[in-house]
Design a protein around this motif. Structure first.
Motif, PDB file in Angstrom:
ATOM      1  N   UNK A  92      18.368  -1.361 -27.139  1.00  0.00           N
ATOM      2  CA  UNK A  92      19.214  -2.320 -26.286  1.00  0.00           C
ATOM      3  C   UNK A  92      19.742  -1.695 -25.323  1.00  0.00           C
ATOM      4  N   UNK A  93      19.534  -0.461 -25.206  1.00  0.00           N
ATOM      5  CA  UNK A  93      20.292   0.518 -23.949  1.00  0.00           C
ATOM      6  C   UNK A  93      19.258   0.928 -23.028  1.00  0.00           C
ATOM      7  N   UNK A  94      19.303   0.879 -21.624  1.00  0.00           N
ATOM      8  CA  UNK A  94      18.360   1.359 -20.834  1.00  0.00           C
ATOM      9  C   UNK A  94      18.533   2.781 -20.339  1.00  0.00           C
ATOM     10  N   UNK A  95      17.601   3.529 -20.263  1.00  0.00           N
ATOM     11  CA  UNK A  95      17.780   5.018 -19.895  1.00  0.00           C
ATOM     12  C   UNK A  95      16.781   5.235 -18.891  1.00  0.00           C
ATOM     13  N   UNK A  96      17.184   6.270 -17.806  1.00  0.00           N
ATOM     14  CA  UNK A  96      16.462   6.935 -16.802  1.00  0.00           C
ATOM     15  C   UNK A  96      16.389   8.206 -16.927  1.00  0.00           C
ATOM     16  N   UNK A  97      15.192   8.919 -16.863  1.00  0.00           N
ATOM     17  CA  UNK A  97      15.079  10.347 -16.758  1.00  0.00           C
ATOM     18  C   UNK A  97      14.044  10.675 -15.589  1.00  0.00           C
ATOM     19  N   UNK A  98      14.547  11.966 -14.892  1.00  0.00           N
ATOM     20  CA  UNK A  98      13.652  12.504 -13.942  1.00  0.00           C
ATOM     21  C   UNK A  98      12.908  13.727 -14.605  1.00  0.00           C
ATOM     22  N   UNK A  99      11.617  13.991 -14.483  1.00  0.00           N
ATOM     23  CA  UNK A  99      10.898  15.038 -14.983  1.00  0.00           C
ATOM     24  C   UNK A  99       9.574  15.521 -14.409  1.00  0.00           C
ATOM     25  N   UNK A 100       9.307  16.724 -14.293  1.00  0.00           N
ATOM     26  CA  UNK A 100       8.069  17.114 -13.530  1.00  0.00           C
ATOM     27  C   UNK A 100       6.989  16.799 -14.577  1.00  0.00           C
TER      28      UNK A 100
END
Length: 288
Positions: free
Chosen positions: A240-248
């Motif tokens: 139920x929780x939204x996540x964001x991750x920057x990655x190459x």
């Protein structure tokens, strides 16, 4: 090597339009030349075609200096301008057969010229319009004819200057398919200028970005995106929780995410850095 440019300089009075430009184009490549208006794209193309003499530097196209290219050398290069006009009452096949006749004297044992007219019509998707007057072609069909005119001499290098300007999305997609077929099936090398970043991303094996008369960046779409636009962005929902991750390494990250959490991962999105992101980052850096 189809094109070899080293230290190219073009000066008008005290102004350097091109300043120490160097790049290469290999056989069978599609290379896109990008840049804002006034960056030097048209000047570069005109020098490569032999239409304009450079101020300094070394330029070699198909093994010759364009400044001294003869008719036999010119017969090896095809040019498709942004637009051109001919007598609208020409019929499509008649026009190509007429233009093709000029190339016949330049055939060699290893490279027959011109292209067979009916074969060329089939290659560019105009076989059904062979007897049609040029003035009655649609915009997309007319652009296909433009390519046929540029390719009628079976060029080893085809130069496209803003090739899809003014075309609707369907005609643009068909044009891209046509260019790829010339490269993949006939081994044509293509150098194109465009303001359409999606077009460059779709067609080009390599990108050259000109800015202020210099090569600001070059590489594949992915290389430029990584270098100037940053990392990919991965978004997902977990419990139920939204996540964001920057990655190459977005693909590997997503694979690990599913390996650890399995079906609990929902709404996974991967936004990859694009050529547009890279180009805008380059422009912002130049302006700053």
């Amino acid at each position: 090597m189809v094109v070899q440019v080293e230290g190219l300089r073009m000066r008008y009075g005290s102004v350097d339009v091109l300043d120490d430009v160097s790049f290469q184009v290999l056989p069978g490549q599609v290379v896109a030349l990008l840049g804002p208006n006034g960056a030097g794209k048209t000047t570069t193309i005109e020098i490569l075609e032999g239409f304009r003499r450079r101020s300094a530097g070394r330029v070699e196209v198909l093994g010759a200096d364009p400044a001294h290219g003869d008719e036999r050398w010119r017969a090896r290069i095809g040019v498709v301008l942004q637009s051109w006009r001919d007598h609208g009452r020409w019929r499509v096949r008649e026009l190509l057969a007429h233009l093709g006749s000029y190339y016949a004297p330049y055939s060699t044992p290893g490279h027959r010229r011109p292209w067979d007219t009916d074969g060329l019509l089939t290659a560019v998707g105009l076989a059904d319009q062979a007897r049609q007057e040029v003035r009655r072609l649609s915009g997309g069909q007319r652009r296909r004819l433009d390519v046929a005119v540029g390719a009628v001499g079976r060029p080893e290098l085809l130069v496209l200057d803003e090739p899809t300007a003014g075309l609707d999305p369907e005609a643009r997609r068909e044009f891209h398919d046509l260019v790829r077929s010339l490269v993949d099936e006939h081994g044509t090398t293509v150098l194109l200028t465009t303001h359409d970043l999606a077009e460059a991303e779709s067609l080009a094996d390599r990108i050259l970005v000109l800015d202020g008369g210099r090569i600001a960046a070059e590489g594949t779409v992915d290389e430029l995106a990584r270098r100037f636009a940053g990392e990919d962005e991965v978004r997902w929902t977990l419990t139920g929780e939204r996540f964001v991750r920057s990655t190459p390494h977005s693909t590997a990250f997503a694979r690990d995410l599913f390996r650890v959490h399995g079906s609990e991962v929902a709404d996974l999105e991967i936004r990859r850095a694009s050529l547009e992101d890279a180009y805008l980052a380059l422009v912002r850096r130049a302006e700053s």
